[in-house]
Design an enzyme around this catalytic site. Structure first.
Site, PDB file in Angstrom:
ATOM      1  CD1 TRP A 291      34.697  59.824  23.609  1.00  0.00           C
ATOM      2  CD2 TRP A 291      36.460  60.631  22.521  1.00  0.00           C
ATOM      3  NE1 TRP A 291      35.769  59.002  23.893  1.00  0.00           N
ATOM      4  CE2 TRP A 291      36.869  59.478  23.235  1.00  0.00           C
ATOM      5  CE3 TRP A 291      37.404  61.305  21.752  1.00  0.00           C
ATOM      6  CZ2 TRP A 291      38.170  59.003  23.223  1.00  0.00           C
ATOM      7  CZ3 TRP A 291      38.708  60.823  21.721  1.00  0.00           C
ATOM      8  CH2 TRP A 291      39.085  59.695  22.454  1.00  0.00           C
ATOM      9  CB  CYS A 326      38.604  54.481  25.459  1.00  0.00           C
ATOM     10  SG  CYS A 326      37.169  53.598  26.113  1.00  0.00           S
ATOM     11  CG  HIS A 385      39.465  54.723  30.020  1.00  0.00           C
ATOM     12  ND1 HIS A 385      39.391  55.067  28.692  1.00  0.00           N
ATOM     13  CD2 HIS A 385      40.782  54.805  30.352  1.00  0.00           C
ATOM     14  CE1 HIS A 385      40.604  55.351  28.236  1.00  0.00           C
ATOM     15  NE2 HIS A 385      41.461  55.194  29.227  1.00  0.00           N
ATOM     16  CG  ASP A 408      44.863  54.619  28.111  1.00  0.00           C
ATOM     17  OD1 ASP A 408      44.416  54.476  26.958  1.00  0.00           O
ATOM     18  OD2 ASP A 408      44.184  55.072  29.052  1.00  0.00           O
ATOM     19  CG  ASN A 448      43.249  54.009  44.153  1.00  0.00           C
ATOM     20  OD1 ASN A 448      42.738  53.259  44.975  1.00  0.00           O
ATOM     21  ND2 ASN A 448      44.230  53.623  43.351  1.00  0.00           N
ATOM     22  CG  ASP A 450      38.215  59.666  47.877  1.00  0.00           C
ATOM     23  OD1 ASP A 450      38.174  58.454  47.622  1.00  0.00           O
ATOM     24  OD2 ASP A 450      38.910  60.163  48.787  1.00  0.00           O
ATOM     25  CD  GLU A 497      37.308  51.560  47.765  1.00  0.00           C
ATOM     26  OE1 GLU A 497      37.585  52.372  48.672  1.00  0.00           O
ATOM     27  OE2 GLU A 497      37.587  51.743  46.565  1.00  0.00           O
ATOM     28  CD  GLU A 502      40.787  52.327  50.458  1.00  0.00           C
ATOM     29  OE1 GLU A 502      40.184  52.890  49.516  1.00  0.00           O
ATOM     30  OE2 GLU A 502      40.307  52.207  51.591  1.00  0.00           O
ATOM     31  CE1 TYR A 568      34.275  55.457  26.714  1.00  0.00           C
ATOM     32  CE2 TYR A 568      33.377  56.500  24.764  1.00  0.00           C
ATOM     33  CZ  TYR A 568      34.457  56.005  25.465  1.00  0.00           C
ATOM     34  OH  TYR A 568      35.715  56.052  24.920  1.00  0.00           O
TER      35      TYR A 568
END
Length: 755
Positions: A291, A326, A385, A408, A448, A450, A497, A502, A568
């Site tokens: 990267w 990625c 991603h 992944d 998820n 915050d 949301e 949730e 990115y």
């Protein structure tokens, strides 16, 4: 996370199996022990010159595996598209073999078996030595039956077990005589590949929807989404899972990872091993991640057009290929999975959290005045991603958690001591069941987390001043089934949301160890908004800052407007804009401030994907409240034109022309141009030393399609000053040539626009 050169490796100490196991654990499809052509029975007397004495017994004159592209086996097993002359079949589905004997087969007195052998030290109990008899009463693993007999020709049906080892088997025909077993000699042309079978209900990768099978198993060209959440870009990619040598390259990856042969019937174990082997951080895997922007010792990740070159290069010597990011990891992984018969797709998560301390918070630190403190801000939010989903049952989990699984290969964090991720059940992630293997907490945090803004006081204490619960995991995309449209699958990862579901999921995740910011800072009565922008590389533009006042009083904000060139991955490279305007707004009204950004401020500092990230923070003079807003601008590139000419006919010469005009005011040097198309054109590359301002580069390359049907030619243009300019054109080669008036079809007028 990145390496500018392939990592230096210390030779590993090789320790044998002596004293621990009778034979070494079989972990290579390539290692083989030829079966003896004659195997005597214990205690049997073998006369001299036994050849003439065996003439009266059954002998094999010919063996026909019906392996032609139009023969029944490859047609029924959906393997006719593989560029491979050997027989390729799928588990849990019958295939046919024709045996020509020296005389008519006598079922009451003749005894023979077709033997399938894989790996070294084959054993019946391990499923690596499988004799298949014409009498089904003797078969305990694979089923066999006589379909037809005609004179001295016998047609036999063979059905591999649904959990059979996936790989390349050596095939023999063994005949029992009073003196021992006589079998055919080793013949590589009889080697038989056995793959996963998403068409068979008994197979662990069974996918019921036929349209989805065609897309996620048989489609060898895909679309990878990148750019920004509010300005999505896409590039085509040649997966090429059916191209010559790719199937052997995929088996080599499992050999290089020393995956035991006995584990190669389990899609969970294969996917987990492959997620480690596709990167080279700890096991000399396929791709070197980089990267840094320095690609002197390899190919820039933005230059690749497909997986074929990468996998063939790795298969040629087991040396990691430079370089990947990625989407390259995800695309090559997709090729691996589809090639072996596992339904798979590439998924893009916009605003993907890469959490450094294992909680559900992405921390952004502000100073006392509301300015971003880049020294103490460590977490990063990737603009996007890419990872993979593959479809399989999960017998290791409770019912209901099979189906699509996240895997992944991008090396981000270690899992059980290796850089890998998954398979993690998408259903488990959505419902907060992050206790289930593998790596569910990491994927859960990616969609998820915050974004929490903290104000750092002079004594070092942190006070939460703002929380954004909607930024991360804003949008999850994959290619739609059967079309080139986008398909949003965000709802498969998370509930809406703010919904009651949730909140329940987040509480459940906390019970399993995830930490998050539970207390909500007092809401500000003002709101900062940064409207989305569409900007071409090299253009001047204006950033508009909107301030909306929800209160009944007048408000004044001291703003900090910071604009940085970013990778990115969200990691900042250089700050190019920093301004400190003051913005006032009346009660219940909106005020705007325009910030001019000139090309000369950012052009010389851009990195690969030409992303600018703006973050605006402000402190309300009247209340001391903090307001924040963020915007990512993925700058658009000029277009690359791809055109095809010539007679659309298998094995006939055709031509592809790639054109590009340099509309910039600077030279483009050492420009790498690539083009390929699965089934029609092998990867080709040309380097143009210089494309001067105002000039047009045009490159025409001949090719001869070898497969009929629809396909795409995928092209890219890449250089240090201008990264990732892809293009494509659609083409269709008819199954037969009708008349000279038949022309090749193009899609989107043959133009591929980079957004």
């Amino acid at each position: 996370m990145s390496d500018s050169q392939p990592p230096a490796r210390q030779p590993r100490l090789q320790v044998g199996s002596r004293g621990r196991t009778v034979t070494p654990v079989a972990s290579s499809n390539a290692e083989a022990e030829d079966m003896p052509e004659f195997e005597t029975f214990d205690g049997a007397m073998t006369p001299r010159g036994f050849g003439p004495n065996l003439a009266e017994f059954l002998d094999i004159w010919a063996l026909d595996l019906l392996k032609g592209v139009r023969d029944i086996n490859k047609q029924q097993h959906h393997t006719a598209v593989y560029s491979n002359d050997n027989l390729i079949v799928r588990r849990a589905q019958e295939f046919q073999v024709k045996i020509t004997f020296n005389r008519a087969y006598r079922p009451d007195e003749d005894r023979f078996a077709i033997e399938f052998v894989i790996g070294s030290s084959p054993q019946f109990s391990k499923g690596t030595y499988i004799p298949v008899f014409p009498n089904d009463e003797k078969n305990t693993l694979w089923k066999g039956r006589v379909i037809d007999t005609s004179d001295n020709v016998l047609t036999m049906g063979i059905t591999p077990m649904p959990d059979s080892i996936v790989g390349k088997y050596r095939l023999y025909v063994a005949v029992q005589t009073p003196f021992g077993i006589r079998r055919t000699s080793r013949d590589p042309s009889l080697d038989t590949y056995v793959l996963f079978n998403p068409w068979a209900k008994e197979d662990a990768v069974f996918l019921e929807d036929e349209a989805e099978r065609k897309e996620c198993v048989m489609n060898d060209v895909g679309i990878i989404y990148h750019g920004a959440y509010d300005d999505i870009s896409e590039r085509n990619w040649s997966f090429g899972q059916f191209e010559f040598g790719i199937l052997d390259a995929c088996l080599f990856i499992m050999d290089k990872g020393a995956l035991p042969m006995t584990n190669r019937g389990d899609p969970v174990k294969i996917a987990r091993k492959a997620s480690a082997m596709l990167n080279c951080r700890d096991d000399d895997g396929v791709l070197v991640g980089n990267w840094s922007g320095d690609y002197m010792y390899g190919v820039a990740p933005t230059s690749w057009t497909g997986s074929v070159d990468i996998l063939l290069n790795y298969n040629n010597g087991g040396v990691p290929v430079c370089y990947a990011q990625c989407w390259v990891y995800a695309a090559v992984f997709n090729t691996f999975l589809r090639c072996l018969g596992m339904p798979a797709r590439v998924v893009t998560n916009y605003f993907s959290a890469h959490d450094n301390d294992g909680n559900l918070k992405m921390d952004i630190i502000l100073d006392e005045n509301g300015k971003v403190d880049r020294v103490h801000t460590k977490d990063s939010i990737w603009n996007y991603h890419c990872w993979n989903e593959c479809f399989m049952t999960r017998p290791d989990l409770p019912d209901g958690f099979g189906g699509w699984q996240v895997v992944d290969a991008t090396p981000q964090e270690t899992s059980d001591g290796m850089y890998r991720c998954g398979p993690a059940s998408v259903h488990a992630i959505k419902h907060g069941m992050i206790c289930y293997p593998f790596d569910s907490p990491f994927v859960f945090a990616e969609v998820n987390s915050d974004v929490v803004f903290y104000q750092r006081n002079r004594d070092g204490s942190l006070i939460p001043v703002r929380k954004n619960t909607q930024h991360v995991g804003r949008l999850v995309l994959t290619k739609a089934i059967g079309t080139d449209e986008r398909r949003e699958i965000t709802e498969t990862y998370k509930f809406p949301e703010g919904s009651a579901e949730e909140r329940t999921v987040l509480e459940k995740a906390e019970l399993y160890g995830c930490q998050r910011q539970r207390e909500d800072p007092p809401p500000a009565d003002v709101e900062l908004i940064l409207p989305a922008l569409e900007v071409q590389v090299g253009d001047d533009f204006e950033l508009t800052v909107e301030l909306k006042n929800h209160s009944e009083q007048h408000r004044t904000l001291d703003l900090y407007v910071s604009g940085s060139v970013v990778f990115y991955t969200g990691v900042p490279s250089t700050e190019v804009i920093f301004k400190r305007p003051i913005l006032s707004v009346g009660p219940k009204s909106v005020s705007k401030k325009v910030v001019a950004v000139s090309a000369k401020e950012y052009m010389t500092r851009l990195v690969e994907q030409a992303n600018l990230h703006f973050i605006v923070t402000g402190k309300v003079r009247e209340t001391g409240q903090i307001a924040t807003a963020m915007l990512t601008v993925a700058m658009r590139k000029p277009k690359l034109i791809v055109k095809v000419s010539g007679s659309p006919r298998v094995r006939e010469e055709m031509f592809v022309t790639v054109e590009f005009t340099n509309n910039f005011k600077f030279d483009l040097k050492d420009v790498d141009v690539r083009v390929e198309g699965p089934g029609v054109m092998t990867p080709h590359r040309k380097v143009h030393g210089l494309i001067a301002p105002g000039t047009t580069m045009s490159w025409t390359q001949s090719f001869s399609p070898w497969r009929a049907g629809p396909s795409k030619l995928v092209a890219s243009l890449d250089c240090a000053a201008l990264r990732q300019v892809p293009g494509f054109t659609c083409t269709e080669i008819p199954a037969w040539y009708t008349s000279p008036s038949y022309f090749i079809s193009f899609c989107t007028e043959g133009l591929a626009l980079l957004h």
